[in-house]
Every structure is written in structure tokens, then in C-alpha cells.
Design a protein around this motif. Structure first.
Motif, PDB file in Angstrom:
ATOM      1  N   THR A   1     -11.934 -13.679  -7.907  1.00  0.00           N
ATOM      2  CA  THR A   1     -12.981 -14.186  -8.782  1.00  0.00           C
ATOM      3  C   THR A   1     -13.112 -13.328 -10.035  1.00  0.00           C
ATOM      4  OG1 THR A   1     -14.204 -14.974  -6.862  1.00  0.00           O
ATOM      5  CG2 THR A   1     -15.436 -14.777  -8.896  1.00  0.00           C
TER       6      THR A   1
ATOM      7  N   VAL B   1     -17.407 -14.659 -15.848  1.00  0.00           N
ATOM      8  CA  VAL B   1     -17.254 -15.179 -17.213  1.00  0.00           C
ATOM      9  C   VAL B   1     -18.621 -15.497 -17.806  1.00  0.00           C
ATOM     10  CG1 VAL B   1     -14.959 -16.114 -16.708  1.00  0.00           C
ATOM     11  CG2 VAL B   1     -16.959 -17.583 -16.460  1.00  0.00           C
TER      12      VAL B   1
ATOM     13  N   ALA C   1     -13.770 -20.884 -19.909  1.00  0.00           N
ATOM     14  CA  ALA C   1     -12.932 -20.245 -18.888  1.00  0.00           C
ATOM     15  C   ALA C   1     -12.107 -21.276 -18.123  1.00  0.00           C
ATOM     16  CB  ALA C   1     -13.800 -19.430 -17.934  1.00  0.00           C
TER      17      ALA C   1
ATOM     18  N   TYR D   1      -7.983 -21.101 -18.266  1.00  0.00           N
ATOM     19  CA  TYR D   1      -7.163 -20.849 -17.079  1.00  0.00           C
ATOM     20  C   TYR D   1      -6.443 -22.094 -16.579  1.00  0.00           C
ATOM     21  CZ  TYR D   1      -8.653 -16.049 -16.878  1.00  0.00           C
ATOM     22  OH  TYR D   1      -8.853 -14.727 -17.185  1.00  0.00           O
TER      23      TYR D   1
ATOM     24  N   VAL E   1     -13.355 -18.708 -11.393  1.00  0.00           N
ATOM     25  CA  VAL E   1     -14.138 -18.202 -12.517  1.00  0.00           C
ATOM     26  C   VAL E   1     -15.584 -18.554 -12.225  1.00  0.00           C
ATOM     27  CG1 VAL E   1     -12.281 -18.270 -14.227  1.00  0.00           C
ATOM     28  CG2 VAL E   1     -13.674 -20.308 -13.880  1.00  0.00           C
TER      29      VAL E   1
ATOM     30  N   ASN F   1     -11.489  -9.800 -19.092  1.00  0.00           N
ATOM     31  CA  ASN F   1     -10.764  -9.688 -17.829  1.00  0.00           C
ATOM     32  C   ASN F   1      -9.280  -9.493 -18.101  1.00  0.00           C
ATOM     33  OD1 ASN F   1     -12.963 -10.259 -15.897  1.00  0.00           O
ATOM     34  ND2 ASN F   1     -13.020 -12.220 -16.957  1.00  0.00           N
TER      35      ASN F   1
END
Length: 123
Positions: A6, A9, A15, A19, A51, A115
Motif C-alpha cells: 500500500t 496518496v 494515483a 499506476y 493506493v 513514493n
């Protein structure tokens, strides 16, 4: 062994878009989309990336030394995913290259929330 990792965000829509687009070439998509968390992967029986907005609703804080590493299967795909991540708005944290001779090839980026993600290939 790993079910999912995990990442905290600040913006779920951004996000999920980042991704799911970044990992689409690996067969990944948003598999579960709940209010404050979404799971992205190739299937429910494979490792996934989640996320989420932190449960306490405070700002997410990428940890020092925390990183998600993704093995896309080849050095060429390491390069492809690195450049795709940059095009999608990630920042460079280490251009693609051989890190350990004949052993480890890698590239590093940071998403919009800081991240750290590695793309790598052994051998």
C-alpha cells in the motif's frame, strides 16, 4: 508470498490513473476501487499495488528506505516503464542502468506523492 503493498496518496484519482496507466503493459488494471483505497494488479491471485488515502486522513509520508520494486521481466521493460513513469509525471530518482555488473539492472522514480518505485531486472 506478498499479497499487496500500500502507498499513501493525496489524490486518489491521480494515483489510480498514474499506476493503472503505468502498469497496463504488465497486464495490470484497477481490480478493486473503494472510496479511500484501490487495488491495482493483473489478477486477484497475484501481488497487487494498493493506493489509499491514509485511514487517519493525515498527509501520507513516504518512509525513508521504503520502496516498491517491480520486476517487469527484462531490461528493455525496465527502460520502458521508467520512461513511461517520467512521461506520466513521476520524477527521476535514478536513471536506468546496470547497478551491479552482470547482476542487477535498475531504474528509480518517485510518484507525485514522493513514493519511491524501482523497476529492476536480475541477471
Amino acid at each position: 508470498m506478498i499479497g499487496y503493498v500500500t502507498l499513501g496518496v493525496t489524490n486518489m484519482e491521480r494515483a489510480k490513473a498514474f499506476y493503472s496507466d503505468l502498469l497496463a503493459d504488465l497486464g495490470a488494471s484497477v481490480l478493486i476501487d473503494m472510496d479511500r483505497i484501490a487495488f491495482i494488479g493483473a489478477g486477484m491471485d497475484s501481488p497487487m499495488l494498493a493506493v489509499c488515502v491514509p485511514y487517519d486522513e493525515d498527509a501520507p509520508h513516504p518512509g525513508n528506505g521504503n520502496m516498491v520494486a517491480i520486476n517487469p521481466g527484462s531490461k528493455e521493460m525496465v527502460d520502458t516503464l521508467y520512461h513511461k513513469a517520467i512521461a506520466l509525471g513521476a520524477s527521476c530518482d535514478g536513471e536506468p542502468g546496470q547497478r551491479i555488473p552482470d547482476m542487477f539492472y535498475g531504474a528509480y522514480v518517485r510518484d507525485a506523492d514522493g513514493n519511491k518505485i524501482a523497476f529492476y531486472q536480475f541477471g
